[in-house]
Design a protein around this motif. Structure first.
Motif, short mmCIF file in Angstrom:
data_model
loop_
_atom_site.label_atom_id
_atom_site.label_comp_id
_atom_site.label_asym_id
_atom_site.label_seq_id
_atom_site.Cartn_x
_atom_site.Cartn_y
_atom_site.Cartn_z
N GLY A 134 12.94 13.18 0.19
CA GLY A 134 11.81 12.36 -0.27
C GLY A 134 12.25 11.28 -1.23
O GLY A 134 11.47 10.37 -1.54
N LEU A 135 13.51 11.34 -1.69
CA LEU A 135 14.03 10.30 -2.58
C LEU A 135 15.55 10.41 -2.65
O LEU A 135 16.09 11.50 -2.83
CB LEU A 135 13.44 10.45 -4.00
CG LEU A 135 13.90 9.41 -5.03
CD1 LEU A 135 13.42 8.01 -4.64
CD2 LEU A 135 13.37 9.76 -6.43
N LEU A 136 16.21 9.27 -2.51
CA LEU A 136 17.65 9.19 -2.73
C LEU A 136 17.89 8.36 -3.98
O LEU A 136 17.29 7.29 -4.14
CB LEU A 136 18.35 8.52 -1.53
CG LEU A 136 18.12 9.17 -0.16
CD1 LEU A 136 18.85 8.37 0.93
CD2 LEU A 136 18.61 10.61 -0.15
N CYS B 236 2.18 6.92 -6.76
CA CYS B 236 1.14 7.79 -7.33
C CYS B 236 1.41 9.26 -7.00
O CYS B 236 1.17 10.15 -7.80
CB CYS B 236 -0.23 7.38 -6.82
SG CYS B 236 -1.01 6.16 -7.90
N GLN B 237 1.94 9.49 -5.79
CA GLN B 237 2.27 10.87 -5.39
C GLN B 237 3.34 11.44 -6.31
O GLN B 237 3.33 12.63 -6.63
CB GLN B 237 2.77 10.85 -3.94
CG GLN B 237 3.08 12.22 -3.36
CD GLN B 237 3.87 12.10 -2.06
OE1 GLN B 237 5.09 12.01 -2.06
NE2 GLN B 237 3.15 12.07 -0.96
N LYS B 238 4.27 10.60 -6.77
CA LYS B 238 5.38 11.06 -7.60
C LYS B 238 5.16 10.81 -9.09
O LYS B 238 6.04 11.13 -9.90
CB LYS B 238 6.67 10.34 -7.19
CG LYS B 238 7.03 10.44 -5.72
CD LYS B 238 7.30 11.86 -5.29
CE LYS B 238 7.71 11.93 -3.83
NZ LYS B 238 7.73 13.30 -3.30
N ASN C 229 0.82 -1.21 0.00
CA ASN C 229 0.00 0.00 0.00
C ASN C 229 0.86 1.27 0.00
O ASN C 229 0.57 2.24 -0.71
CB ASN C 229 -0.92 0.02 1.23
CG ASN C 229 -1.96 -1.10 1.17
OD1 ASN C 229 -2.14 -1.73 0.12
ND2 ASN C 229 -2.63 -1.35 2.27
N VAL C 230 1.91 1.26 0.80
CA VAL C 230 2.79 2.43 0.89
C VAL C 230 3.48 2.68 -0.46
O VAL C 230 3.58 3.82 -0.92
CB VAL C 230 3.83 2.24 2.01
CG1 VAL C 230 4.92 3.30 1.94
CG2 VAL C 230 3.15 2.30 3.38
N ALA C 231 3.92 1.60 -1.10
CA ALA C 231 4.59 1.75 -2.40
C ALA C 231 3.63 2.33 -3.43
O ALA C 231 4.01 3.23 -4.21
CB ALA C 231 5.11 0.39 -2.86
N LEU C 232 2.40 1.85 -3.46
CA LEU C 232 1.42 2.37 -4.41
C LEU C 232 1.13 3.85 -4.18
O LEU C 232 1.11 4.65 -5.12
CB LEU C 232 0.11 1.58 -4.28
CG LEU C 232 0.02 0.26 -5.04
CD1 LEU C 232 -1.23 -0.50 -4.62
CD2 LEU C 232 0.00 0.49 -6.55
N ARG C 233 0.92 4.20 -2.93
CA ARG C 233 0.59 5.61 -2.61
C ARG C 233 1.76 6.53 -2.96
O ARG C 233 1.58 7.61 -3.50
CB ARG C 233 0.25 5.75 -1.12
CG ARG C 233 -1.05 5.08 -0.74
CD ARG C 233 -1.25 5.14 0.76
NE ARG C 233 -2.24 4.17 1.20
CZ ARG C 233 -2.49 3.87 2.47
NH1 ARG C 233 -1.80 4.48 3.42
NH2 ARG C 233 -3.40 2.97 2.78
N TYR C 234 2.97 6.10 -2.61
CA TYR C 234 4.14 6.95 -2.88
C TYR C 234 4.33 7.13 -4.38
O TYR C 234 4.56 8.24 -4.86
CB TYR C 234 5.39 6.31 -2.26
CG TYR C 234 6.66 7.08 -2.59
CD1 TYR C 234 7.05 8.17 -1.82
CD2 TYR C 234 7.45 6.72 -3.68
CE1 TYR C 234 8.20 8.89 -2.12
CE2 TYR C 234 8.60 7.43 -3.98
CZ TYR C 234 8.97 8.51 -3.21
OH TYR C 234 10.10 9.22 -3.52
N LEU D 141 7.57 12.04 -12.22
CA LEU D 141 8.36 11.07 -12.98
C LEU D 141 7.76 10.79 -14.36
O LEU D 141 8.42 10.21 -15.22
CB LEU D 141 8.44 9.75 -12.21
CG LEU D 141 9.18 9.80 -10.86
CD1 LEU D 141 8.99 8.50 -10.09
CD2 LEU D 141 10.65 10.06 -11.07
N GLY D 142 6.50 11.18 -14.59
CA GLY D 142 5.85 10.89 -15.87
C GLY D 142 5.73 9.39 -16.09
O GLY D 142 6.17 8.87 -17.11
N ILE D 143 5.15 8.71 -15.11
CA ILE D 143 5.16 7.25 -15.15
C ILE D 143 3.77 6.70 -14.83
O ILE D 143 3.03 7.28 -14.03
CB ILE D 143 6.22 6.73 -14.15
CG1 ILE D 143 6.71 5.35 -14.54
CG2 ILE D 143 5.72 6.73 -12.72
CD1 ILE D 143 8.02 4.97 -13.90
N GLY D 144 3.42 5.59 -15.48
CA GLY D 144 2.17 4.91 -15.21
C GLY D 144 2.41 3.65 -14.39
O GLY D 144 3.52 3.10 -14.40
#
Length: 265
Positions: free
Chosen positions: A234-236, A24-26, A17-22, A30-33
């Motif tokens: 927020g990202l490394l 989608c937030q980015k 769930n955390v991976a999906l939410r993060y 990132l221009g990613i689906g």
């Protein structure tokens, strides 16, 4: 430019769930689906070894159950990013089926969640897994639903700077992206290349591509202190050499940080 695709395991777990939410937030940044995948792993009961129509019927039931689980998760998350309409559901070894899909599906990124445990041994074990050693694209590991948009490009003496910058520019196509350059080492004694040289090299390559970091700095300390110093990001983004079995101080830092990490190889 076509939209990039991220393969994301969808499971009824907090990490998923955390991976999906993060992501989608980015997704806009990132221009990613999002391409959901779910793998039903067989148990070791007698029906697992059946053949013919009995096995086909059993696998069909597993796929149906997997599809229902994916739809329940996606519905409950109410994601506001672009999710590809046809989730992939497979039966078999999770590692093998995901690796197979990454090789055949032309995905640009693999994303999965991980419960924060600050266990560097578990992190190294993940990096040594068949999935991580053989996947053909970068991997994003999400440990926290962090809101910060701060991005840091991490460098150490083992970093292939040219390659790391190329991957960074692939995912962050906006040359106005706000990011920092950070060269990490335990100390600056007898380092080859020296952290300052790493920063200069990365700065030159980025400038040629039209990018400029907001800040470029060296971080000289042990892994515990470094992980604390980086916790606001927020990202490394880091490069990993999968051919080397030697653990590095930067790997230890990445195993300890709570921030999401984008691993390029």
């Amino acid at each position: 430019m076509d939209m990039m695709k991220a393969l994301v395991p969808v499971e009824m777990t907090l990490a998923s769930n955390v991976a999906l939410r993060y992501l989608c937030q980015k997704a806009g940044l990132l221009g990613i689906g999002v391409q959901p995948i779910h793998v039903e792993e067989p148990d070791h009961k007698p029906h697992s070894s059946e053949t013919g129509w009995i096995r086909k019927s059993w696998e069909s039931g597993l796929r149906q159950a997997g599809m229902e689980e994916v739809q329940r998760v996606l519905k409950s998350e109410k994601l506001d990013c672009f999710v590809l309409p046809n989730p992939i559901v497979r039966v078999g070894s999770r590692e093998d089926r995901i690796l197979e899909e990454l090789r055949m599906g032309g995905h640009d990124l693999f994303v999965e969640g991980e419960v924060v445990n600050f266990n560097t041994g578990e992190f190294r074990k993940r990096l040594r897994s068949k999935l991580y050693r053989q996947m053909p694209c970068p991997a994003l590991i999400v440990r926290n639903m962090i809101q910060s948009d701060r991005v840091a490009l991490m460098l150490d003496e083992k970093t292939d700077v040219e390659y790391l910058v190329a991957q960074f520019c692939k995912f962050f196509t906006d040359t106005g992206t706000d990011f920092d350059l950070c060269a990490y080492a335990m100390d600056d004694l007898h380092r080859d290349p020296h952290p300052d040289e790493l920063l200069a090299e990365a700065g030159r390559i980025l400038e040629k591509r039209g990018y400029a970091p907001a800040m470029a700095y060296t971080l000289l300390c042990g892994p515990d202190s470094a992980s604390q110093a980086l916790h606001d990001y927020g990202l490394l983004v880091a490069h990993m050499d999968r051919k080397s079995n030697r653990k590095s101080p930067l790997t230890e830092v990445l195993g300890l940080v709570s921030s999401p990490i984008l691993l390029c190889w």
